[in-house]
Design a protein around this motif. Structure first.
Motif, PDB file in Angstrom:
ATOM      1  N   ILE A 358       0.858  -1.195   0.000  1.00 23.36           N
ATOM      2  CA  ILE A 358       0.000   0.000   0.000  1.00 23.36           C
ATOM      3  C   ILE A 358       0.891   1.240   0.000  1.00 23.36           C
ATOM      4  N   ARG A 359       0.516   2.193  -0.809  1.00 26.14           N
ATOM      5  CA  ARG A 359       1.189   3.507  -0.790  1.00 26.14           C
ATOM      6  C   ARG A 359       0.162   4.559  -0.472  1.00 26.14           C
ATOM      7  N   ILE A 360       0.586   5.534   0.305  1.00 28.56           N
ATOM      8  CA  ILE A 360      -0.336   6.620   0.651  1.00 28.56           C
ATOM      9  C   ILE A 360       0.416   7.941   0.564  1.00 28.56           C
ATOM     10  N   CYS A 361      -0.284   8.951   0.090  1.00 29.01           N
ATOM     11  CA  CYS A 361       0.316  10.290   0.057  1.00 29.01           C
ATOM     12  C   CYS A 361      -0.617  11.240   0.811  1.00 29.01           C
ATOM     13  N   THR A 362      -0.080  11.933   1.785  1.00 27.46           N
ATOM     14  CA  THR A 362      -0.875  12.904   2.551  1.00 27.46           C
ATOM     15  C   THR A 362      -0.145  14.249   2.536  1.00 27.46           C
TER      16      THR A 362
END
Ligand SMILES: NC(=O)c1ccc[n+]([C@@H]2O[C@H](COP(=O)([O-])OP(=O)(O)OC[C@H]3O[C@@H](n4cnc5c(N)ncnc54)[C@H](OP(=O)(O)O)[C@@H]3O)[C@@H](O)[C@H]2O)c1
Length: 429
Positions: A358-362
């Protein structure tokens, strides 16, 4: 909090300083915020009554509140006079300490606060001071049930709470985060006051003692979950942001690591690895910055070099730091964006021997970092301390912002005041 019966809920110490004046304005805004049913009792403190009055008068004009000076207490207090620090601490529930460099002035304030059962928040970006205060005062603060919370300004609330926000938004286990800070400026460029410059000069000049402190503390390493986060080269290209970046040399990495240790050891959370970078634009800026950085790192190593850096901040920082600080125009036109790239594992995939899936960008976005975002962060940290008591760590102690506030509504409060946390994307790969 146990001490809320005191005359002042908040006392801004160092209100006459460059940052202190903006913190004073921010408390004045909070005093009449629509959510409040009654006025917040608060005071300003410092060593010169005239200067404190001038700050209140200026805030009254700026905020269009002519009665402000008569609504705020004034406490005369000098770091060199411990009795005056005790007197200030006795009258406050929370002291907002804006007197720095903290390596010189911070400890007596913490001591007085602990002795008098008062919580204290500061905006230090000095890892050596922050880590030393933990070792010296954590137990004592816990015995008194009060909270000493450092680095509650731009250093390091966006980074520390940003990692916690990213973890909360990931549908799985977050194992590593890289953050990239981008500072935006208007046509008049960027500016900072030399209070921060001094803290940086003395901090970098004494790096060997920080190393020694860490070696002496001999702490058990925090386990690495998932693949080890590789450090980037001193200059690297961030494709997603279309910019070169360099390591961020502020307090963020030290603070986030301490928070992650706390969350792992006390709340049994999976620790997140972290690295911090700052974007610098194109290759010409990289060369300029490299030149300035090498110059700075060379000069801070010697006593005479440090004296020169302190005496001529404008010259040695290529115009970024000055004794008069940024103009209001420069402040109004500046802002920051901190982008977090996280990776981790969905519930059904084990972090052992697998690749993150999983990759997440915040992002955390906000107004000018030093004198708008910092006062907002500091004052909202204090309001959280006053209002979200049942969500704070059970016993008191010396905490990072993330450790103290991970279960509180601090992120919501910051969102409401213009420091905005958001998810940009989240994908399973
Ligand atoms: N975390 C962040 O992102 C962030 C952002 C901004 C600033 N900061 C930090 O905040 C600190 C202050 O910076 P600044 O630019 O505001 O510095 P500054 O303008 O020099 O302010 C220093 C303050 O300390 C007071 N002071 C000095 N000696 C004192 C003493 N013996 N007793 C009582 N008060 C004393 C000064 O009082 P007088 O007015 O009477 O001289 C002044 O109010 C620095 O450590 C800086 O790094 C952090």
């Amino acid at each position: 909090m146990a001490t809320q019966q005191r005359p002042f809920h908040l006392v801004v110490f160092g209100a006459s300083g460059f940052t202190g004046q903006f913190v004073t304005e921010e408390v004045a805004r909070e005093q009449v915020s629509p959510e409040r049913t009654s006025h917040l009792p608060w005071a300003v403190a410092g060593r010169s009554r005239e200067k404190l009055l001038r700050v209140l008068d200026r805030a009254a004009v700026k905020l269009g509140r002519p009665t402000l000076p008569s609504e705020v207490g004034i406490i005369i207090c000098d770091i060199t006079n411990p009795a005056s620090l005790d007197e200030m601490a006795k009258q406050a529930t929370v002291v907002l300490n804006c007197v720095g460099p903290y390596r010189f002035y911070g400890e007596p304030v913490i001591k007085a606060c602990i002795e008098n059962g008062t919580s204290c928040i500061d905006i230090s970006g000095e890892p050596q001071f922050l880590e030393l205060m933990y070792w010296k005062y954590h137990e004592k603060a816990a015995e008194k049930g009060i909270y000493i919370i450092g680095s509650s300004g731009f250093d390091s609330i966006p980074a520390d709470l940003g990692v916690i926000y990213t973890r909360n938004k990931m549908n799985g286990t977050l194992t590593a985060v890289e953050s990239f800070l981008t500072i935006h400026s208007g046509p008049e460029g960027l500016g900072l006051h030399d209070g921060t410059w001094k803290s940086a000069v003395y901090g970098f000049g004494d790096k060997s003692n920080l190393k020694k402190l860490r070696n002496e503390s001999d702490m058990k390493p925090v386990p690495i979950v998932g693949p080890k986060l590789k450090r980037r080269w001193p200059i690297s290209y961030c494709r997603e942001l279309n910019s070169y970046s360099i390591p961020f040399l502020g307090a963020d990495v030290s603070v986030v690591k301490r928070t992650q240790r706390y969350l792992h050891e006390n709340l049994e959370q999976s620790p997140v690895q972290y690295a911090a970078y700052v974007t610098v634009g194109g290759i010409t800026s990289v060369i300029k910055l490299m030149f300035a950085g090498l110059f700075f790192l060379f000069f801070v190593r010697f006593g005479i070099g440090r004296q020169l850096l302190i005496k001529f901040p404008w010259l040695f920082s290529f115009g970024y730091f000055s004794k008069q600080g940024p103009t209001q125009k420069q402040i109004d036109a500046s802002s920051f964006t901190m982008t977090f790239f996280g990776q981790g594992f969905s519930q059904d995939v084990s972090p052992v021997k697998n690749k993150p899936n999983i990759r997440i960008c915040t992002q955390v976005k906000g107004p000018e970092a030093g004198y708008v975002a910092t006062p907002i962060a500091m004052v909202q940290a204090a309001m959280t301390l006053l209002n979200d008591v049942s969500d704070l760590p059970k016993a008191g102690g010396v905490f990072t912002p993330g450790a103290a506030f991970c279960r509180t509504k601090l992120i919501d409060r910051l969102n409401e005041r213009g420091i905005e946390f958001s998810v940009i994307s989240s994908t399973e790969v």
